[in-house]
Design a protein around this motif. Structure first.
Motif, PDB file in Angstrom:
ATOM      1  N   LEU A 164       3.855  -2.800  -6.755  1.00  0.00           N
ATOM      2  CA  LEU A 164       2.440  -3.849  -6.624  1.00  0.00           C
ATOM      3  C   LEU A 164       1.506  -3.557  -7.870  1.00  0.00           C
ATOM      4  O   LEU A 164       1.041  -4.569  -8.364  1.00  0.00           O
ATOM      5  CB  LEU A 164       1.803  -3.409  -5.380  1.00  0.00           C
ATOM      6  N   ARG A 169       3.568  -7.277  -6.701  1.00  0.00           N
ATOM      7  CA  ARG A 169       4.247  -7.236  -5.284  1.00  0.00           C
ATOM      8  C   ARG A 169       5.171  -6.103  -5.249  1.00  0.00           C
ATOM      9  O   ARG A 169       5.588  -5.480  -6.130  1.00  0.00           O
ATOM     10  CB  ARG A 169       4.899  -8.595  -5.153  1.00  0.00           C
ATOM     11  N   THR A 170       5.475  -5.834  -3.903  1.00  0.00           N
ATOM     12  CA  THR A 170       6.466  -4.711  -3.684  1.00  0.00           C
ATOM     13  C   THR A 170       7.906  -5.500  -3.134  1.00  0.00           C
ATOM     14  O   THR A 170       7.596  -6.549  -2.538  1.00  0.00           O
ATOM     15  CB  THR A 170       6.124  -3.703  -2.839  1.00  0.00           C
ATOM     16  N   ARG A 171       9.167  -5.042  -3.567  1.00  0.00           N
ATOM     17  CA  ARG A 171      10.238  -5.602  -2.796  1.00  0.00           C
ATOM     18  C   ARG A 171      10.498  -4.784  -1.674  1.00  0.00           C
ATOM     19  O   ARG A 171      11.740  -5.284  -1.025  1.00  0.00           O
ATOM     20  CB  ARG A 171      11.194  -5.357  -3.960  1.00  0.00           C
ATOM     21  N   ASP A 256       0.974  -5.681   1.780  1.00  0.00           N
ATOM     22  CA  ASP A 256       0.999  -6.644   2.757  1.00  0.00           C
ATOM     23  C   ASP A 256       2.491  -6.776   3.479  1.00  0.00           C
ATOM     24  O   ASP A 256       3.154  -7.667   3.685  1.00  0.00           O
ATOM     25  CB  ASP A 256       0.607  -8.007   1.996  1.00  0.00           C
TER      26      ASP A 256
END
Length: 504
Positions: A164, A169-171, A256
């Motif tokens: 992030l 973003r995170t995978r 999220d």
């Protein structure tokens, strides 16, 4: 020579395996390593080693999601596919890995630094993104979840928050961390008062894996019971500064994605306060509504003898949610979130807490609803008996994080005391709820300093005939060795306790 080492490590990454063998139930087990961030001052990539379990039937034409797994502090990865049979049977692949400096991985333990362990996890995500049998949501974005407890919970936050931070973003698509931390420094030494009993255990298990300067400062922390002064203290502050969700949230980052939290309420290393902080602050509101918090009586548990405590071991809330234990609950959670299958799972967005006597209590709100003024509290420091003040009479149910505000006065520097809520028929029989205490430590002589003390978060039913007490004690076994240079006393003027009563 350096070029040959780098080439060898890169070759291991390209080949992806040292060994591939068929395992029981046609599971394919692949052992290998990826090259990750070099240690400071070096150029040789660190090797992060893994065991990859590909379930029967997985292929480019029939892809499956992947579950990451890793071990606790000073442990090593799991190589036996039988340990993951429930996951494989449910339609997942699994990757278990040795964290930096442990097992077959190289390097030094930075204890979940985003720049080291965080990037190690990202390298592993990059690796599985290239496997044709792992489901992709888009090119380079594998469908993955993560499991593991304690240090094995820490890597989940380190990996997701590092992505992030670095890419926005995170995978990771879902997490299931157990008994892990929000703020590592506050876990190991709340208010800079060392949890010496646990720190001694952790250092004995893996202290040699730390950087030398940090290892020396860690020894000083254990020996003195307080946060080291001077360079040693600065070394520890710098080392732990970024190693947990608290720092990422302070920088404006929140995850999220849905998370299944498992936290030990009778855990006296990473206590319930740490888990509640993660649930309340590490997620967006949308993610929290899709997440579940389960508190059980377990985790890093040592009995509280001084002062005496109690808890009934068990996980009634996983059972109340329809699973025999937290591990089975995690399979259902990931099945729903990653495979999109109906599992009958409910209880999202709320707290499910085991009471000290082993009942599951479900609450949507743990905010304080009671404010109670107390009389002056005077206790000796350094030695002496606990003092228990009656707060309320049963029957009642209590849950959440109580806080005590007061003006603090001390006679000598390095004075402190320990605080908890207790239950008993009278002050002499009162026992600390779920074995947890929290400290107040004044480094300097205090003369009317305003303080707010966060007490241990708990859940407890107080039956008819018993009372709820505030216990203040000069000594507590989890903080063995916390002694000032001279005997003294600690006075709390105008103390006020805020807490949540759920029923009477």
């Amino acid at each position: 020579m350096r070029r040959r080492v780098v080439s060898l490590v890169c070759a291991l990454v390209v080949l992806g395996s040292w060994l591939a063998v068929p395992a029981a139930a046609a599971v394919t087990v692949t052992n290998g390593c990826v090259a990750s961030v070099p240690e400071p001052g070096t150029t040789t990539p660190v090797r992060i080693c893994y065991s990859l379990f590909e379930p029967a039937g997985a292929s480019a034409a029939h892809t499956v999601p992947l579950i990451f797994h890793s071990h606790g502090w000073a442990g090593s990865r799991t190589k036996d596919p039988a340990a993951f049979q429930a996951w494989l049977d449910a339609g997942f692949g699994v990757l278990s890995f040795d964290q930096r400096s442990f097992g077959e991985s190289t390097g030094v333990a930075h204890v979940m630094s985003p720049d080291y362990e965080g990037r190690d996890v990202v390298k592993l995500v990059d690796f599985v993104a290239g496997l044709d049998w792992v489901t992709k949501q888009r090119p380079g974005d594998p469908l993955i979840g993560a499991i593991g407890g304690s240090y094995g919970g820490g890597y989940q936050f380190a990996g997701a928050f590092t992505e992030l931070r670095d890419s926005g973003r995170t995978r990771f698509d879902a997490l299931a961390p157990e008994i892990t931390w929000w703020d590592l420094k506050q876990s190991l030494a709340p208010e800079e008062a060392a949890r010496t009993l646990w720190l001694s255990i952790l250092f004995a298990a893996g202290g040699t894996h730390l950087p030398p300067a940090v290892s020396a400062a860690f020894v000083q922390l254990i020996a003195t019971g307080g946060w080291p002064a001077g360079k040693a203290g600065r070394d520890l502050d710098a080392f732990f500064a970024h190693n947990g969700p608290a720092w990422h949230v302070s920088q404006g980052r929140k995850l999220d994605i849905p998370v299944l939290f498992g936290q030990g309420i009778s855990d006296n290393l990473f206590n319930l306060n740490q888990g509640l902080a993660n649930f309340d602050h590490a997620l967006t509101a949308r993610a929290r509504a899709r997440s579940i918090f389960v508190g059980y009586n377990g985790g890093h548990t040592l009995p509280s003898v001084v002062p005496p405590g109690f808890a009934t071991p068990g996980d009634p809330c996983s059972i109340a949610l329809g699973s025999p234990n937290f591990s089975a609950l995690a399979v259902r959670f990931m099945t729903a979130k990653l495979l999109g299958r109906a599992t009958g799972l409910s209880g999202f967005g709320v707290y499910h807490l085991s009471t000290a006597d082993g009942r599951c209590l479900t609450q949507r709100n743990l905010a304080p609803n009671t404010r109670q003024a107390l009389g002056k509290i005077l206790v000796p420091t350094g030695a002496g008996l606990p003092l228990s003040l009656k707060i309320a009479t049963g029957p009642l149910t209590f849950a959440g994080t109580p806080r005590l505000s007061a003006k603090v006065y001390t006679l000598v520097p390095d004075s402190g005391a320990f605080f908890a809520l207790s239950v008993g028929t009278n002050p002499l029989t009162a026992r600390v709820v779920q074995n947890n205490t929290m400290p107040l430590r004044e480094k300097h002589v205090a003369r009317g300093v305003e303080r707010t003390i966060e007490l241990p978060a708990i859940a407890v039913d107080v039956p008819t005939g018993k009372n709820l007490y505030l216990t203040v004690t000069p000594v507590a076994d989890m903080y063995a060795g916390q002694r000032g240079p001279l005997p003294g006393a600690l006075l709390l003027k105008n103390p006020t306790l805020t807490y949540r009563i759920l029923s009477r």
